[in-house]
Design a protein around this motif. Structure first.
Motif, PDB file in Angstrom:
ATOM      1  N   ALA A   1     -28.080 -60.723  26.215  1.00 43.16           N
ATOM      2  CA  ALA A   1     -28.407 -59.336  26.073  1.00 43.16           C
ATOM      3  C   ALA A   1     -28.512 -58.902  27.549  1.00 43.16           C
ATOM      4  CB  ALA A   1     -29.251 -59.077  25.467  1.00 43.16           C
ATOM      5  N   ILE A   2     -29.222 -59.653  28.301  1.00 48.34           N
ATOM      6  CA  ILE A   2     -29.472 -59.154  29.756  1.00 48.34           C
ATOM      7  C   ILE A   2     -28.243 -59.165  30.410  1.00 48.34           C
ATOM      8  CG2 ILE A   2     -30.730 -59.895  31.893  1.00 48.34           C
ATOM      9  CD1 ILE A   2     -33.051 -60.733  30.014  1.00 48.34           C
ATOM     10  N   PHE A   3     -27.486 -60.205  30.206  1.00 46.94           N
ATOM     11  CA  PHE A   3     -26.083 -60.242  30.970  1.00 46.94           C
ATOM     12  C   PHE A   3     -25.332 -59.140  30.822  1.00 46.94           C
ATOM     13  CE2 PHE A   3     -26.504 -65.198  31.247  1.00 46.94           C
ATOM     14  CZ  PHE A   3     -26.933 -65.055  32.614  1.00 46.94           C
ATOM     15  N   SER A   4     -25.101 -58.744  29.273  1.00 45.09           N
ATOM     16  CA  SER A   4     -24.199 -57.402  29.052  1.00 45.09           C
ATOM     17  C   SER A   4     -25.009 -56.363  29.621  1.00 45.09           C
ATOM     18  CB  SER A   4     -24.302 -57.536  27.573  1.00 45.09           C
ATOM     19  OG  SER A   4     -23.659 -58.594  26.811  1.00 45.09           O
ATOM     20  N   LEU A   5     -26.179 -56.079  29.532  1.00 51.02           N
ATOM     21  CA  LEU A   5     -26.834 -54.910  30.098  1.00 51.02           C
ATOM     22  C   LEU A   5     -26.598 -54.958  31.894  1.00 51.02           C
ATOM     23  CD1 LEU A   5     -28.563 -52.382  29.948  1.00 51.02           C
ATOM     24  CD2 LEU A   5     -30.752 -54.066  30.300  1.00 51.02           C
ATOM     25  N   SER A   6     -26.573 -56.098  32.353  1.00 52.01           N
ATOM     26  CA  SER A   6     -26.345 -56.089  33.941  1.00 52.01           C
ATOM     27  C   SER A   6     -24.930 -55.465  34.201  1.00 52.01           C
ATOM     28  CB  SER A   6     -26.673 -57.683  34.305  1.00 52.01           C
ATOM     29  OG  SER A   6     -26.451 -57.601  35.615  1.00 52.01           O
ATOM     30  N   ALA A   7     -24.103 -56.251  33.470  1.00 59.01           N
ATOM     31  CA  ALA A   7     -22.642 -55.871  33.508  1.00 59.01           C
ATOM     32  C   ALA A   7     -22.297 -54.277  33.331  1.00 59.01           C
ATOM     33  CB  ALA A   7     -21.637 -56.408  32.564  1.00 59.01           C
ATOM     34  N   LEU A   8     -23.087 -53.700  32.454  1.00 59.14           N
ATOM     35  CA  LEU A   8     -22.893 -52.335  31.964  1.00 59.14           C
ATOM     36  C   LEU A   8     -23.633 -51.291  33.335  1.00 59.14           C
ATOM     37  CD1 LEU A   8     -22.207 -50.330  29.848  1.00 59.14           C
ATOM     38  CD2 LEU A   8     -24.376 -50.183  29.017  1.00 59.14           C
TER      39      LEU A   8
ATOM     40  N   TYR B   1     -21.783 -52.475  25.562  1.00 58.95           N
ATOM     41  CA  TYR B   1     -22.864 -51.880  24.868  1.00 58.95           C
ATOM     42  C   TYR B   1     -22.914 -52.370  23.468  1.00 58.95           C
ATOM     43  CZ  TYR B   1     -24.719 -48.292  21.705  1.00 58.95           C
ATOM     44  OH  TYR B   1     -25.649 -47.431  20.754  1.00 58.95           O
ATOM     45  N   ILE B   2     -21.757 -52.495  22.787  1.00 51.40           N
ATOM     46  CA  ILE B   2     -21.541 -53.203  21.154  1.00 51.40           C
ATOM     47  C   ILE B   2     -22.170 -54.482  21.366  1.00 51.40           C
ATOM     48  CG2 ILE B   2     -20.055 -53.862  19.727  1.00 51.40           C
ATOM     49  CD1 ILE B   2     -20.322 -50.818  19.460  1.00 51.40           C
ATOM     50  N   ALA B   3     -21.911 -55.404  22.392  1.00 56.70           N
ATOM     51  CA  ALA B   3     -22.508 -56.660  22.647  1.00 56.70           C
ATOM     52  C   ALA B   3     -23.845 -56.573  22.432  1.00 56.70           C
ATOM     53  CB  ALA B   3     -21.962 -57.242  23.725  1.00 56.70           C
ATOM     54  N   ILE B   4     -24.583 -55.801  23.028  1.00 56.57           N
ATOM     55  CA  ILE B   4     -25.828 -55.807  23.134  1.00 56.57           C
ATOM     56  C   ILE B   4     -26.315 -55.352  21.750  1.00 56.57           C
ATOM     57  CG2 ILE B   4     -27.799 -54.432  23.870  1.00 56.57           C
ATOM     58  CD1 ILE B   4     -26.333 -54.208  26.655  1.00 56.57           C
ATOM     59  N   LYS B   5     -26.019 -54.187  21.141  1.00 60.42           N
ATOM     60  CA  LYS B   5     -26.246 -53.702  19.920  1.00 60.42           C
ATOM     61  C   LYS B   5     -25.944 -54.727  18.743  1.00 60.42           C
ATOM     62  CE  LYS B   5     -27.680 -50.114  19.242  1.00 60.42           C
ATOM     63  NZ  LYS B   5     -29.237 -49.682  19.575  1.00 60.42           N
ATOM     64  N   LYS B   6     -25.155 -55.551  18.989  1.00 61.28           N
ATOM     65  CA  LYS B   6     -24.833 -56.391  17.908  1.00 61.28           C
ATOM     66  C   LYS B   6     -25.755 -57.655  17.660  1.00 61.28           C
ATOM     67  CE  LYS B   6     -20.559 -58.225  16.554  1.00 61.28           C
ATOM     68  NZ  LYS B   6     -20.641 -57.544  15.082  1.00 61.28           N
ATOM     69  N   LEU B   7     -26.510 -57.866  18.941  1.00 59.55           N
ATOM     70  CA  LEU B   7     -27.507 -58.752  19.233  1.00 59.55           C
ATOM     71  C   LEU B   7     -28.495 -58.458  18.168  1.00 59.55           C
ATOM     72  CD1 LEU B   7     -27.229 -60.000  22.915  1.00 59.55           C
ATOM     73  CD2 LEU B   7     -26.853 -61.313  20.936  1.00 59.55           C
ATOM     74  N   LEU B   8     -28.777 -57.092  18.099  1.00 56.02           N
ATOM     75  CA  LEU B   8     -29.830 -56.668  17.375  1.00 56.02           C
ATOM     76  C   LEU B   8     -29.408 -56.535  15.959  1.00 56.02           C
ATOM     77  CD1 LEU B   8     -31.147 -53.954  19.746  1.00 56.02           C
ATOM     78  CD2 LEU B   8     -31.945 -56.054  19.376  1.00 56.02           C
TER      79      LEU B   8
ATOM     80  N   GLN C   1     -18.666 -44.431  26.033  1.00 60.78           N
ATOM     81  CA  GLN C   1     -19.874 -44.847  25.559  1.00 60.78           C
ATOM     82  C   GLN C   1     -20.990 -44.073  24.567  1.00 60.78           C
ATOM     83  OE1 GLN C   1     -23.458 -44.523  26.993  1.00 60.78           O
ATOM     84  NE2 GLN C   1     -24.009 -46.279  25.418  1.00 60.78           N
ATOM     85  N   PRO C   2     -21.198 -42.973  25.119  1.00 60.40           N
ATOM     86  CA  PRO C   2     -22.049 -41.778  24.540  1.00 60.40           C
ATOM     87  C   PRO C   2     -21.719 -41.512  22.962  1.00 60.40           C
ATOM     88  CG  PRO C   2     -21.774 -40.812  26.593  1.00 60.40           C
ATOM     89  CD  PRO C   2     -20.724 -41.948  26.606  1.00 60.40           C
ATOM     90  N   LEU C   3     -20.140 -41.450  22.960  1.00 64.43           N
ATOM     91  CA  LEU C   3     -19.670 -41.245  21.462  1.00 64.43           C
ATOM     92  C   LEU C   3     -19.739 -42.427  20.760  1.00 64.43           C
ATOM     93  CD1 LEU C   3     -16.192 -39.382  22.676  1.00 64.43           C
ATOM     94  CD2 LEU C   3     -18.327 -38.281  22.443  1.00 64.43           C
ATOM     95  N   VAL C   4     -19.829 -43.420  21.025  1.00 70.07           N
ATOM     96  CA  VAL C   4     -19.767 -44.917  20.345  1.00 70.07           C
ATOM     97  C   VAL C   4     -21.155 -44.706  20.060  1.00 70.07           C
ATOM     98  CG1 VAL C   4     -19.704 -47.111  20.388  1.00 70.07           C
ATOM     99  CG2 VAL C   4     -17.799 -46.000  21.395  1.00 70.07           C
ATOM    100  N   GLU C   5     -22.136 -44.452  21.206  1.00 72.87           N
ATOM    101  CA  GLU C   5     -23.797 -44.825  20.734  1.00 72.87           C
ATOM    102  C   GLU C   5     -23.962 -43.803  19.608  1.00 72.87           C
ATOM    103  OE1 GLU C   5     -28.059 -44.683  22.855  1.00 72.87           O
ATOM    104  OE2 GLU C   5     -26.136 -44.216  24.240  1.00 72.87           O
ATOM    105  N   ASN C   6     -23.352 -42.702  19.751  1.00 72.53           N
ATOM    106  CA  ASN C   6     -23.624 -41.731  18.656  1.00 72.53           C
ATOM    107  C   ASN C   6     -23.330 -42.322  17.382  1.00 72.53           C
ATOM    108  OD1 ASN C   6     -24.437 -38.700  17.751  1.00 72.53           O
ATOM    109  ND2 ASN C   6     -22.535 -39.027  17.197  1.00 72.53           N
ATOM    110  N   ALA C   7     -22.023 -42.874  17.250  1.00 69.35           N
ATOM    111  CA  ALA C   7     -21.693 -43.279  16.113  1.00 69.35           C
ATOM    112  C   ALA C   7     -22.107 -44.477  15.406  1.00 69.35           C
ATOM    113  CB  ALA C   7     -20.147 -43.821  16.392  1.00 69.35           C
ATOM    114  N   VAL C   8     -22.973 -45.316  16.460  1.00 67.70           N
ATOM    115  CA  VAL C   8     -23.583 -46.358  15.733  1.00 67.70           C
ATOM    116  C   VAL C   8     -25.186 -45.974  15.382  1.00 67.70           C
ATOM    117  CG1 VAL C   8     -24.904 -48.449  16.709  1.00 67.70           C
ATOM    118  CG2 VAL C   8     -22.594 -48.128  17.341  1.00 67.70           C
TER     119      VAL C   8
END
Length: 201
Positions: free
Chosen positions: A40-47, A71-78, A104-111
């Motif tokens: 998760a930290i690696f994905s956040l760092s890349a973002l 973003y999806i990689a982080i959310k899927k971990l949760l 990303q904001p549109l995908v975050e809203n969808a999730v």
């Protein structure tokens, strides 16, 4: 004005401090055997790296898709299998120039407000289509729809700000448009960008 606001936001965070701190935390997670936390930290760092290193506020669609993937990689971990993601972006559209953080904001809203309000979760799909005059980018989910989302006041306060921001930047920077269709079967956000406005590669 919007570019100045974005630059001011970027300057508030020292990239070197951020990356060094995230790297230290990820190494600690690995030493403690917390592989998912490290992932998760690696994905956040890349973002963050893409956002903070990017001087161009008008990147190709390819980079926006990469942001969504992190973003999806982080959310899927949760949420694991409650979130499914599919990207059907035609290679001919990957060089299309779009405002930074348009997807990303549109995908975050969808999730957050769509599929996580369904008992069994759901799917977010990004796809593209070409017409003679426009590149069409669609972000669709099979969630509960805007009207049925729990905590709808929060949806109105936060999502509408994010969506309005994306819409205004599309209109101002590439003469594009953003439309929303929503029902109890899901929400579809459609972005249309004229080839003359978006192909300044």
């Amino acid at each position: 004005r919007r570019k100045a606001e974005f630059k001011a936001l970027q300057s508030q965070i020292n990239p070197h401090f951020l990356f060094n701190t995230l790297n230290a935390i990820s190494q600690l997670a690995i030493l403690e055997g917390c592989d998912q936390t490290a992932e998760a930290i690696f994905s956040l760092s890349a973002l963050f790296r893409r956002c903070l290193k990017k001087n161009d506020s008008f990147p190709p669609l390819r980079e926006e898709v990469d942001n969504v993937s992190e973003y999806i990689a982080i959310k899927k971990l949760l949420y694991r299998d409650r979130i499914q993601y599919r990207c059907d972006v035609d290679s001919s559209c990957l060089s299309l120039r779009v405002p930074l953080f348009s997807l990303q904001p549109l995908v975050e809203n969808a999730v957050q407000h769509g599929i996580l309000n369904r008992k069994n979760g759901g799917t977010v799909i990004i796809c593209t289509e070409e017409t003679d005059e426009h590149a069409v980018v669609t972000v669709a989910d099979n969630g509960v729809g805007i009207e049925n989302a729990k905590g709808r006041p929060s949806l109105g306060e936060h999502s509408h700000i994010g969506i309005s921001n994306v819409r205004s930047r599309l209109e101002e920077m590439v003469e594009g448009s953003l439309e929303i269709e929503s029902s109890d079967r899901g929400t579809t956000v459609t972005i249309r960008i004229p080839w003359t406005g978006g192909l300044g590669v």
